[in-house]
Design a protein around this motif. Structure first.
Motif, PDB file in Angstrom:
ATOM      1  N   PHE A  41       0.773  -1.460   0.055  1.00 40.23           N
ATOM      2  CA  PHE A  41       0.151   0.003  -0.232  1.00 40.23           C
ATOM      3  C   PHE A  41       0.600   0.911   0.084  1.00 40.23           C
ATOM      4  N   THR A  42      -0.112   2.618  -0.185  1.00 43.61           N
ATOM      5  CA  THR A  42       0.824   3.853  -0.842  1.00 43.61           C
ATOM      6  C   THR A  42       1.595   3.728   1.077  1.00 43.61           C
ATOM      7  N   SER A  43       1.508   3.388   2.197  1.00 46.53           N
ATOM      8  CA  SER A  43       1.422   3.577   3.744  1.00 46.53           C
ATOM      9  C   SER A  43       2.447   3.096   3.696  1.00 46.53           C
ATOM     10  N   GLY A  44       2.704   2.378   3.093  1.00 38.16           N
ATOM     11  CA  GLY A  44       4.228   1.261   3.318  1.00 38.16           C
ATOM     12  C   GLY A  44       3.573   0.379   3.577  1.00 38.16           C
ATOM     13  N   LYS A  45       3.160   0.112   4.234  1.00 36.37           N
ATOM     14  CA  LYS A  45       2.204  -0.935   4.938  1.00 36.37           C
ATOM     15  C   LYS A  45       1.667  -2.509   4.116  1.00 36.37           C
ATOM     16  N   LEU A  46       1.945  -3.284   4.683  1.00 36.42           N
ATOM     17  CA  LEU A  46       1.822  -4.522   3.512  1.00 36.42           C
ATOM     18  C   LEU A  46       1.638  -5.497   4.206  1.00 36.42           C
ATOM     19  N   LEU A  47       1.329  -6.916   3.522  1.00 40.24           N
ATOM     20  CA  LEU A  47      -0.440  -7.647   4.322  1.00 40.24           C
ATOM     21  C   LEU A  47       0.735  -8.972   3.502  1.00 40.24           C
ATOM     22  N   ILE A  48       1.217 -10.169   3.902  1.00 40.08           N
ATOM     23  CA  ILE A  48       1.696 -11.505   3.206  1.00 40.08           C
ATOM     24  C   ILE A  48       0.945 -12.228   3.779  1.00 40.08           C
ATOM     25  N   THR A  49       0.384 -12.953   2.661  1.00 41.06           N
ATOM     26  CA  THR A  49      -0.616 -14.015   2.855  1.00 41.06           C
ATOM     27  C   THR A  49       0.223 -15.731   2.107  1.00 41.06           C
ATOM     28  N   GLY A  50      -0.173 -17.138   2.418  1.00 38.76           N
ATOM     29  CA  GLY A  50       0.244 -18.025   1.348  1.00 38.76           C
ATOM     30  C   GLY A  50       1.264 -18.614   2.277  1.00 38.76           C
ATOM     31  N   VAL A  51       1.705 -18.201   2.644  1.00 42.02           N
ATOM     32  CA  VAL A  51       3.210 -18.710   3.890  1.00 42.02           C
ATOM     33  C   VAL A  51       2.381 -19.619   4.862  1.00 42.02           C
ATOM     34  N   LYS A  52       3.475 -20.290   5.414  1.00 43.79           N
ATOM     35  CA  LYS A  52       3.118 -21.189   6.015  1.00 43.79           C
ATOM     36  C   LYS A  52       4.281 -21.884   7.336  1.00 43.79           C
ATOM     37  N   THR A  53       5.488 -20.297   8.156  1.00 46.82           N
ATOM     38  CA  THR A  53       6.176 -20.182   8.765  1.00 46.82           C
ATOM     39  C   THR A  53       5.929 -18.746   8.819  1.00 46.82           C
ATOM     40  N   ARG A  54       7.139 -18.641  10.232  1.00 42.44           N
ATOM     41  CA  ARG A  54       7.417 -16.948  10.486  1.00 42.44           C
ATOM     42  C   ARG A  54       9.223 -17.257  10.085  1.00 42.44           C
ATOM     43  N   GLU A  55       9.526 -17.938   9.676  1.00 42.99           N
ATOM     44  CA  GLU A  55      11.038 -17.891   8.235  1.00 42.99           C
ATOM     45  C   GLU A  55      10.100 -16.995   7.112  1.00 42.99           C
ATOM     46  N   ALA A  56       9.271 -18.301   6.483  1.00 43.04           N
ATOM     47  CA  ALA A  56       8.875 -17.227   4.452  1.00 43.04           C
ATOM     48  C   ALA A  56       8.323 -15.958   4.914  1.00 43.04           C
ATOM     49  N   ILE A  57       7.996 -15.898   5.827  1.00 38.56           N
ATOM     50  CA  ILE A  57       6.634 -14.454   6.329  1.00 38.56           C
ATOM     51  C   ILE A  57       8.727 -13.620   5.785  1.00 38.56           C
ATOM     52  N   GLU A  58       9.593 -13.693   6.996  1.00 33.31           N
ATOM     53  CA  GLU A  58      10.386 -12.872   6.997  1.00 33.31           C
ATOM     54  C   GLU A  58      11.095 -13.067   5.512  1.00 33.31           C
ATOM     55  N   ASP A  59      11.133 -13.826   5.036  1.00 38.83           N
ATOM     56  CA  ASP A  59      11.967 -13.440   3.752  1.00 38.83           C
ATOM     57  C   ASP A  59      11.076 -13.363   2.906  1.00 38.83           C
ATOM     58  N   SER A  60       9.697 -13.498   3.046  1.00 41.95           N
ATOM     59  CA  SER A  60       9.289 -12.597   2.129  1.00 41.95           C
ATOM     60  C   SER A  60       9.543 -11.480   1.982  1.00 41.95           C
TER      61      SER A  60
END
Length: 186
Positions: free
Chosen positions: A152-171
């Motif tokens: 989003f233009t605000s710099g906020k983002l949403l991450i989905t489709g992952v199954k681990t915290r590590e995948a969130i951080e990697d994304s």
């Protein structure tokens, strides 16, 4: 600038398991508190837990889906509570059940404004969906790790489709790296 990894918040964990036998949902609907069961509208029994806060869907087939928890630990705790409750009602529920995380939804903040038009062009249209007239966010599909990121233009983002915290951080690391390479995080 704050470290974006420090801003990660898990919003929802969806996981599944089962009891290995059919469930009589009509009877469960009468035996349990905080449940909804209306098979004309939804085929499962909706069981709302308060601590940890989660919603557990029980299906006649014995399949169980937990959603709304904010950590994998909370999913495990919620499902343990459900299995204990089922056992107390005389339903065999295996102690060593397998819980499969299906999806984790999280958000983070890059702590800066983003130019989504420039990002859409820079990242390439084959993995990007951006139609600001329809939706204010840019959808970016990552191949590695496999994830979907909404920016989003605000710099906020949403991450989905992952199954681990590590995948969130990697994304998050991949997004930051690509935006920096494009000169769009300066």
């Amino acid at each position: 600038m704050t470290n974006a990894v420090d801003t990660i918040e898990i919003q929802n964990v969806v996981a599944s398991t089962g009891v290995g036998q059919e469930l009589e949902l009509d009877a469960l609907g009468q035996d349990l508190d905080d449940v909804q069961y209306d098979p004309d509208h939804f085929p499962g029994l909706i069981y709302r837990l308060q601590d940890p806060k989660a919603t557990v869907l029980l299906f006649r087939t014995g399949k169980i889906v937990c959603t709304g928890a904010t950590s994998v630990h909370n999913v495990q705790t919620a499902l343990q509570d459900v299995f204990d409750t089922l056992r107390s009602l005389g339903i065999e529920a295996p102690a060593d059940r397998e819980i499969t995380v299906q999806n984790i939804v999280s958000n983070a903040d890059l702590d800066r404004q983003l130019n989504l038009n420039a990002i859409a062009i820079g990242l390439g249209l084959e993995n990007v969906e951006y139609e600001p007239e329809q939706f204010p966010g840019l959808l970016y599909r990552l191949d590695e790790p496999e994830a979907v990121v909404l920016l989003f233009t605000s710099g906020k983002l949403l991450i989905t489709g992952v199954k681990t915290r590590e995948a969130i951080e990697d994304s998050l690391a991949v997004i930051i790296d690509r935006l920096e390479q494009l000169g769009l995080l300066d």
